[in-house]
Write a protein that holds these residues in place. Structure first.
Motif, short mmCIF file in Angstrom:
data_model
loop_
_atom_site.label_atom_id
_atom_site.label_comp_id
_atom_site.label_asym_id
_atom_site.label_seq_id
_atom_site.Cartn_x
_atom_site.Cartn_y
_atom_site.Cartn_z
N PHE A 2 -38.22 64.85 110.66
CA PHE A 2 -37.60 66.04 110.11
C PHE A 2 -36.95 65.73 108.76
O PHE A 2 -37.07 66.49 107.80
CB PHE A 2 -36.56 66.57 111.10
CG PHE A 2 -36.37 68.05 111.01
CD1 PHE A 2 -37.15 68.90 111.76
CD2 PHE A 2 -35.40 68.58 110.17
CE1 PHE A 2 -36.96 70.28 111.69
CE2 PHE A 2 -35.22 69.95 110.09
CZ PHE A 2 -36.00 70.80 110.86
N LYS A 3 -36.25 64.58 108.67
CA LYS A 3 -35.59 64.21 107.42
C LYS A 3 -36.60 63.95 106.31
O LYS A 3 -36.35 64.26 105.15
CB LYS A 3 -34.70 62.98 107.62
CG LYS A 3 -33.45 63.26 108.44
CD LYS A 3 -32.57 62.04 108.52
CE LYS A 3 -31.33 62.31 109.35
NZ LYS A 3 -30.46 61.12 109.44
N ASN A 76 -35.08 76.11 107.85
CA ASN A 76 -35.82 76.61 109.02
C ASN A 76 -37.26 76.15 108.88
O ASN A 76 -37.94 76.50 107.90
CB ASN A 76 -35.75 78.14 109.08
CG ASN A 76 -34.33 78.64 109.29
OD1 ASN A 76 -33.74 78.47 110.35
ND2 ASN A 76 -33.75 79.25 108.25
N ALA A 80 -37.65 74.98 114.21
CA ALA A 80 -36.34 74.36 114.35
C ALA A 80 -35.46 74.74 113.16
O ALA A 80 -35.94 75.27 112.16
CB ALA A 80 -36.48 72.84 114.43
N LYS A 81 -34.18 74.49 113.31
CA LYS A 81 -33.22 74.78 112.26
C LYS A 81 -32.36 73.55 112.02
O LYS A 81 -31.90 72.91 112.97
CB LYS A 81 -32.33 75.96 112.67
CG LYS A 81 -31.20 76.28 111.69
CD LYS A 81 -30.37 77.47 112.21
CE LYS A 81 -29.22 77.80 111.27
NZ LYS A 81 -28.44 78.95 111.76
N GLN A 82 -32.16 73.22 110.77
CA GLN A 82 -31.26 72.13 110.45
C GLN A 82 -30.24 72.61 109.42
O GLN A 82 -30.59 73.26 108.43
CB GLN A 82 -32.01 70.92 109.90
CG GLN A 82 -31.09 69.69 109.77
CD GLN A 82 -31.88 68.41 109.58
OE1 GLN A 82 -32.30 68.12 108.47
NE2 GLN A 82 -32.09 67.64 110.64
N TYR A 84 -26.69 71.41 107.20
CA TYR A 84 -25.77 70.37 106.72
C TYR A 84 -24.58 71.06 106.07
O TYR A 84 -24.74 71.82 105.12
CB TYR A 84 -26.47 69.45 105.72
CG TYR A 84 -25.57 68.39 105.13
CD1 TYR A 84 -24.83 67.54 105.95
CD2 TYR A 84 -25.47 68.21 103.75
CE1 TYR A 84 -24.01 66.55 105.42
CE2 TYR A 84 -24.66 67.23 103.22
CZ TYR A 84 -23.94 66.40 104.05
OH TYR A 84 -23.12 65.43 103.52
N VAL A 89 -24.73 66.82 110.14
CA VAL A 89 -26.04 67.44 110.20
C VAL A 89 -26.27 67.97 111.62
O VAL A 89 -26.07 67.24 112.59
CB VAL A 89 -27.15 66.45 109.84
CG1 VAL A 89 -28.53 67.09 110.02
CG2 VAL A 89 -27.00 65.96 108.41
N TYR A 90 -26.65 69.23 111.72
CA TYR A 90 -26.89 69.87 113.01
C TYR A 90 -28.37 70.28 113.07
O TYR A 90 -28.84 71.06 112.24
CB TYR A 90 -26.02 71.12 113.16
CG TYR A 90 -24.54 70.87 112.91
CD1 TYR A 90 -23.68 70.60 113.98
CD2 TYR A 90 -24.02 70.91 111.63
CE1 TYR A 90 -22.33 70.37 113.76
CE2 TYR A 90 -22.67 70.68 111.39
CZ TYR A 90 -21.83 70.41 112.46
OH TYR A 90 -20.49 70.18 112.23
N THR A 91 -29.08 69.76 114.05
CA THR A 91 -30.48 70.10 114.23
C THR A 91 -30.65 70.87 115.53
O THR A 91 -30.33 70.35 116.60
CB THR A 91 -31.36 68.84 114.25
OG1 THR A 91 -31.15 68.08 113.05
CG2 THR A 91 -32.83 69.21 114.36
N THR A 100 -28.72 68.50 118.13
CA THR A 100 -28.31 67.14 117.79
C THR A 100 -27.30 67.21 116.65
O THR A 100 -27.56 67.84 115.62
CB THR A 100 -29.51 66.27 117.37
OG1 THR A 100 -30.46 66.25 118.43
CG2 THR A 100 -29.07 64.85 117.06
N GLU A 102 -25.08 64.91 114.06
CA GLU A 102 -25.02 63.56 113.50
C GLU A 102 -23.94 63.47 112.41
O GLU A 102 -23.85 64.34 111.55
CB GLU A 102 -26.36 63.17 112.88
CG GLU A 102 -27.52 63.16 113.86
CD GLU A 102 -28.84 62.87 113.18
OE1 GLU A 102 -29.21 61.69 113.04
OE2 GLU A 102 -29.50 63.84 112.76
#
Length: 215
Positions: A2-3, A76, A80-82, A84, A89-91, A100, A102
């Motif tokens: 993802f990153k 998006n 999934a949605k990430q 910051y 960081v919220y995934t 998740t 982090e």
């Protein structure tokens, strides 16, 4: 994974903040892209992405969007949605009902899109590539070639709209034959943003029964 995808998207949106010296034309154009985009308060981009490896019989296509304001972002992508928020960081993966969270070590983690650009600050040669006409738009390509032969990336092509100085397309070719193409469908700047856009509501997901993972 993802990153790495965020890195590609961020590179597509912002361009590069430092460049090799082997092509003065390429450097000058990328400098214009960077200066232009850094003048915006925020950026929203809608994009399409294609991942292909003919030898592995792999082809994957999807659409996504990202909103960036300084280091903060909401992405998006692939369902999934990430998010910051400048600190964590919220995934969120609805398919797995999983979140998740982090912590970010700014000295070690290239999490925010602006910081991830430092990956490309050095270690590349730059070449002036082809000029294409896409729907009446002149798209000039610049090729980035890693100096380190051990890298997973063989080359990156950046297609730049010569009028707007925005990046229109990114094509990354891996040494394993995998080609990732990101095409910008819509590019908007300085949009009115909700004050809560970059705020993560953990309780909302807890109430929905999501499993919260803290790393």
């Amino acid at each position: 994974m993802f990153k790495k995808q965020i890195l590609l998207i961020a590179l597509t949106i912002i361009g590069l903040s430092s460049y090799g010296q082997n092509s003065s034309k390429a450097k000058a154009l990328l400098d214009e892209v960077y200066t232009k985009v850094m003048s915006y308060d925020n950026i929203y981009i809608d994009f399409s992405s294609a991942l292909e490896n003919t030898e592995a019989n792999l082809k994957q296509e999807t659409n996504g969007n990202v909103t960036m304001d300084g280091d903060k972002y909401v992405l998006n992508y692939f369902g999934a949605k990430q998010l910051y928020d400048g600190k964590k960081v919220y995934t969120v993966v609805p398919e797995n009902e999983e979140v998740t969270i982090e912590d970010v070590n700014e000295d070690e983690d290239n999490v925010s899109p602006s910081k991830m650009l430092t990956f490309y600050k050095s270690g590349h040669n730059y070449q002036w590539d082809i000029l294409q006409n896409v729907g009446g738009r002149k798209i000039q390509y610049v090729k980035l070639i890693p100096i380190d032969s051990n890298t997973e990336i063989k080359s990156v092509l950046l297609g730049i709209d010569t009028q707007t100085k925005h990046i229109f397309k990114l094509i990354q070719t891996g040494n394993n034959g995998t080609k990732t193409t990101i095409t910008v469908n819509s590019f908007k700047t300085d949009q009115p943003l909700s004050s809560s856009l970059f705020t993560f509501d953990e309780k909302k997901y807890e109430d929905q029964g999501y499993y919260i993972i803290r790393n």
